[in-house]
Design a protein around this motif. Structure first.
Motif, short mmCIF file in Angstrom:
data_model
loop_
_atom_site.label_atom_id
_atom_site.label_comp_id
_atom_site.label_asym_id
_atom_site.label_seq_id
_atom_site.Cartn_x
_atom_site.Cartn_y
_atom_site.Cartn_z
N ARG A 180 9.36 7.91 -48.98
CA ARG A 180 9.45 7.54 -47.59
C ARG A 180 10.48 8.49 -46.81
NH1 ARG A 180 8.72 1.21 -48.79
NH2 ARG A 180 6.43 1.14 -48.89
N GLN A 181 11.38 8.80 -47.37
CA GLN A 181 12.83 9.60 -46.61
C GLN A 181 12.00 11.09 -46.41
OE1 GLN A 181 16.17 9.85 -49.09
NE2 GLN A 181 16.16 7.84 -49.78
N LYS A 182 10.83 11.50 -47.00
CA LYS A 182 10.22 12.70 -46.62
C LYS A 182 9.36 12.54 -45.54
CE LYS A 182 10.98 14.72 -51.39
NZ LYS A 182 10.54 15.24 -52.31
N MET A 183 9.07 11.15 -45.26
CA MET A 183 7.92 10.85 -44.23
C MET A 183 8.51 10.23 -43.05
SD MET A 183 4.80 9.44 -46.55
CE MET A 183 3.93 10.51 -47.73
N GLY A 184 8.90 10.76 -41.92
CA GLY A 184 9.36 10.22 -40.79
C GLY A 184 8.35 9.24 -40.09
N MET A 185 8.73 8.19 -39.76
CA MET A 185 7.78 7.33 -39.15
C MET A 185 8.07 6.79 -37.71
SD MET A 185 5.14 5.46 -40.44
CE MET A 185 3.85 4.06 -39.66
N VAL A 186 7.36 6.84 -36.62
CA VAL A 186 7.71 6.34 -35.51
C VAL A 186 6.57 5.33 -35.20
CG1 VAL A 186 7.68 6.86 -33.04
CG2 VAL A 186 8.45 8.32 -34.69
N CYS A 195 16.34 13.27 -38.04
CA CYS A 195 17.64 13.50 -38.97
C CYS A 195 17.51 13.36 -40.42
CB CYS A 195 18.55 12.06 -38.58
SG CYS A 195 19.58 12.35 -36.73
N MET A 196 16.32 12.93 -40.81
CA MET A 196 16.45 12.93 -42.02
C MET A 196 15.76 14.10 -42.74
SD MET A 196 17.70 10.31 -43.54
CE MET A 196 16.94 9.87 -45.01
N ASP A 197 15.14 15.20 -41.81
CA ASP A 197 14.33 16.32 -42.25
C ASP A 197 13.11 15.96 -42.93
OD1 ASP A 197 16.19 18.42 -41.14
OD2 ASP A 197 17.69 18.24 -42.94
N PRO A 198 12.43 15.10 -42.62
CA PRO A 198 11.16 14.93 -43.03
C PRO A 198 10.20 15.94 -43.33
CG PRO A 198 11.06 14.08 -40.85
CD PRO A 198 12.45 14.79 -41.12
N ASP A 199 9.21 16.03 -44.29
CA ASP A 199 8.29 17.04 -44.36
C ASP A 199 6.95 16.90 -43.31
OD1 ASP A 199 10.01 18.19 -46.46
OD2 ASP A 199 9.09 17.38 -48.03
N VAL A 200 6.94 15.64 -43.17
CA VAL A 200 5.71 15.10 -42.36
C VAL A 200 6.27 13.91 -41.30
CG1 VAL A 200 4.89 13.47 -43.90
CG2 VAL A 200 3.33 14.48 -42.27
#
Length: 274
Positions: free
Chosen positions: A109-115, A185-190
């Protein structure tokens, strides 16, 4: 429960044998089902879809059609009843990868930014404190580096002077922009967006969509659930139309909006396009 889960996994394995995942896709979904109330409610009823790096996939459809359930299944905020979700080649619905190593969904989940629709900012923390909390606590960045990065992101969305403000001092549109750059800020991939403008006053929608458009221009991979048809047509590289838990139709924006093939999509567009 264990027997039921085992049977579901066996059905998924059989399905995957006939419908293998796209190994080149960033996210690959196969046979995804989400049932409630012992199968009476089928929020998702066998969805296959691939999302490739750099794509802006916009998910549209009627309320209750399965849009948000699909989006939230991509990072397992919704646990599927059956089916598989592959992220960067790994089936994250399994407990272990092919090498027997335990899959840590929180790391995924750190690689998936969620809004989300709601901004979910901590009211007792300033804007910049909200932004640096995750990267610092997870050891991704030292605090000084996180603050510098957060400030640069705030400047990028026109909120450089609001770093020390509290959420209550911001408009809804400003809070949602903070929520977006907090995820960045977490540099997500998606980036996954679940109706990010639905809780905003109409005059604030544009400022949030402008940030999302800029992300798309910069090549960010995005999956977006939205009712904003103009945004879908202008920014989407591919449109998914979901209804009754099924992926009824997909295609490029011009194909979907100018030449819909299914009667269900034609009916939907006749009600939402003015």
């Amino acid at each position: 429960m264990a027997t039921r889960d085992k049977l579901a996994r066996e059905r998924t394995e059989e399905y995957l044998a006939e419908h293998p995942a796209d190994t080149e896709a960033l996210i690959s979904v196969r046979g995804l089902k989400k049932y409630y109330n012992k199968g009476v409610i089928k929020a998702l009823d066998g969805v296959d879809v691939d999302i490739h790096k750099g794509e802006v996939v916009v998910i549209i459809g009627p309320s209750g059609g399965g849009k948000s359930t699909l989006l939230r299944s991509l990072n397992l905020l919704e646990e599927p009843t059956e089916g598989a979700v592959f992220f960067e080649g790994v089936d994250i619905t399994r407990k272990k990868d092919d090498e027997g190593k335990k899959i840590d969904i929180n790391t995924v989940r750190q690689k998936m930014g969620m809004v989300f629709q709601q901004f979910n900012l901590f009211p007792h923390k300033t804007v910049i404190e909200n932004m640096i909390l995750a990267p610092v606590q997870l050891g991704r960045l030292k605090e000084a580096d996180a603050r510098a990065k957060a400030q640069a992101l705030l400047e990028r969305v026109g909120l450089g002077d609001r770093a020390d403000a509290y959420p209550i001092q911001l408009s809804g549109g400003q809070q949602q922009r903070v929520a977006i750059v907090r995820a960045l800020c977490m540099d997500p991939d998606v980036m996954l967006f679940d109706e990010p403008t639905s809780a905003l006053d109409p005059e604030m929608v544009g400022e949030v969509l402008d940030v999302m458009k800029q992300l798309a221009l910069e090549g960010m991979t995005m999956a977006v659930v939205t009712h904003e048809m103009h945004f879908a047509r202008e920014v989407g590289s591919r449109i998914l139309f979901l209804a009754d838990g099924k992926l009824v139709e997909q295609g490029k924006p011009d194909e979907i909006f100018s030449n819909p093939q299914s009667e269900r999509l034609k009916d939907f567009l006749s009600k939402v396009l003015i």
